[in-house]
Scaffold this active site. Structure first.
Site, PDB file in Angstrom:
ATOM      1  CG  HIS A 176      -0.374   0.286   2.515  1.00  0.00           C
ATOM      2  ND1 HIS A 176      -0.058  -0.694   3.422  1.00  0.00           N
ATOM      3  CD2 HIS A 176      -0.040   1.460   3.102  1.00  0.00           C
ATOM      4  CE1 HIS A 176       0.456  -0.142   4.504  1.00  0.00           C
ATOM      5  NE2 HIS A 176       0.473   1.163   4.343  1.00  0.00           N
ATOM      6  CG  ASP A 241     -13.064 -10.354   3.373  1.00  0.00           C
ATOM      7  OD1 ASP A 241     -13.003  -9.210   3.861  1.00  0.00           O
ATOM      8  OD2 ASP A 241     -14.096 -11.030   3.341  1.00  0.00           O
ATOM      9  CB  SER A 317       2.996   1.457   6.622  1.00  0.00           C
ATOM     10  OG  SER A 317       1.875   1.718   7.408  1.00  0.00           O
TER      11      SER A 317
END
Length: 384
Positions: A176, A241, A317
């Site tokens: 991401h 998910d 992150s």
């Protein structure tokens, strides 16, 4: 090598998770890196795609409606689904990109295999958000620490995240940080990786031990990224998910960084980790310019994710989650990266919001994929 039929593949998922995992306890016991039978993940075909779009805004947190119990209840993926998730997109510095389909194989001598089974977990509940009570993070100061292993393996991405050196020219980070699941993050085409180095007073190093060699502050030296690899499981999933399990990416630098790096390893079950604890360092954005180290206990786990209460803020992150364990063949202690810190995750649990700090585990399949991205030869990826 031979391809794995779907039913046999799923049987391997269940069997190989127990290979080399049982260690009898004794007064002289050392937490030892388990021996795994590893699969082989190889490219089968590559397709040229249209030039990439770089319009996404960088997000340093991800969200998912699927928490630990949701993940544990998810059916095992089929062989074809796993091949689809492990296929990957490659972005080059000129903006071109390709999509590579992969095959998953087992060596004919029995030296390969795969593992995809949910490990047992404590099922404990979570408490507060990113900082859990007393802030237990440590800012690392001084070149004697910052420029030495293992802290020196942490690097900063120009998109605002953290990465970890895993080879002479490769950096592991979160997907991401460069891709939002639909398109590439703004600035990724000119993505750079920053390495801390001393900034000396008076603009020089001085001679004969003069005071001018005293470091005043640290600064970043930047190296451009040549290409990036992102698994299709992330691009298809967009942090839903499935996507959360594939929030990792590998960056290849344009030139070697010439620093000591940390090897990747297959993530053992939390109960086998020393003290059930993990460690990582990152560039949290609430402490600009500082490298921030922390360690904490694993509170819950699924096959693909680690749930913990490590204090962290956006910017951390992409940090490499590591542990130090005994390497039996070489008779030495060794740190390995066993996961990638994804960030803070909000989950809707029966209509009530609950939060976690989450890391993506390096499973045998992910190890085989990342190792091949680094080495380009599956024979160099037989030890996890």
């Amino acid at each position: 090598m031979a391809g794995i039929p779907g039913l046999l593949f799923l049987l391997l998922l269940l069997l190989l998770c127990v290979v080399g995992q049982v260690r009898p306890y004794s007064v002289h016991w050392k937490p030892t890196w388990p021996a795994y039978r590893l699969p082989v993940v190889l490219p089968q075909s590559t397709l040229n795609l249209s030039k990439a779009d770089f319009g996404a805004k960088a997000k340093l947190e991800v969200s998912s409606s699927c928490g630990p119990q949701c993940h544990k209840g998810t059916p095992l993926p089929t062989y074809e689904e796993i091949k689809q998730y492990l296929s990957y997109e490659t972005l080059y510095a000129n903006g071109s990109r390709t999509e590579t389909q992969v095959g998953i194989y087992i060596l004919s001598n029995g030296g390969g295999g795969t593992q995809s089974q949910v490990s047992e977990s404590s099922g404990r509940s979570r408490r507060k958000r990113q900082i859990y009570g007393y802030d237990s993070r440590f800012s690392i100061f001084g070149k004697d620490f910052l420029l030495n292993y293992p802290f020196s393996t942490s690097v900063k991405l120009s998109t605002g995240c953290t990465g970890t050196l895993v080879a002479e020219k490769h950096v592991l980070t979160a997907a991401h940080c460069i891709h939002d699941g639909k398109t590439y993050v703004k600035g990724t085409q000119k993505l750079r990786v920053g390495f801390l180095k001393p900034r000396f007073k008076d603009g020089g190093r001085g001679t004969n031990g003069s005071s001018s060699v005293t470091p005043e502050k640290m600064k970043f030296q930047w190296i451009r990224v040549k290409r990036t690899h992102v698994p299709k499981g992330w691009i298809k999933g967009n942090a839903n998910d499935i996507g959360m399990d594939y929030d990792y990416a590998l960056l290849e630098l344009k030139k070697p960084h010439k620093r000591k790096f940390m090897k990747i390893g297959v993530s053992p079950p939390a109960k086998q980790l020393p003290g059930g604890r993990i460690h990582f360092s990152g560039y949290d954005n609430d402490r600009p310019g500082n490298l921030v180290y922390r360690f904490c206990d694993i509170k819950d786990e699924t096959y693909d994710l680690l749930y913990q209460q490590c204090d962290a803020q956006p910017g951390a992150s992409g940090s490499g989650v590591y542990v130090r364990m005994w390497k039996r063949p070489q008779q030495k202690w060794e740190r390995k990266i066993i996961g990638i810190f994804s960030g803070h995750q909000w989950v809707d649990m029966n209509g009530s919001p609950q939060d976690f700090n989450v890391a993506v585990r390096i499973t045998p399949l992910k190890y085989a994929q990342i190792c091949y991205w680094i080495k380009g030869n599956y024979l160099d990826c037989r030890e996890g």
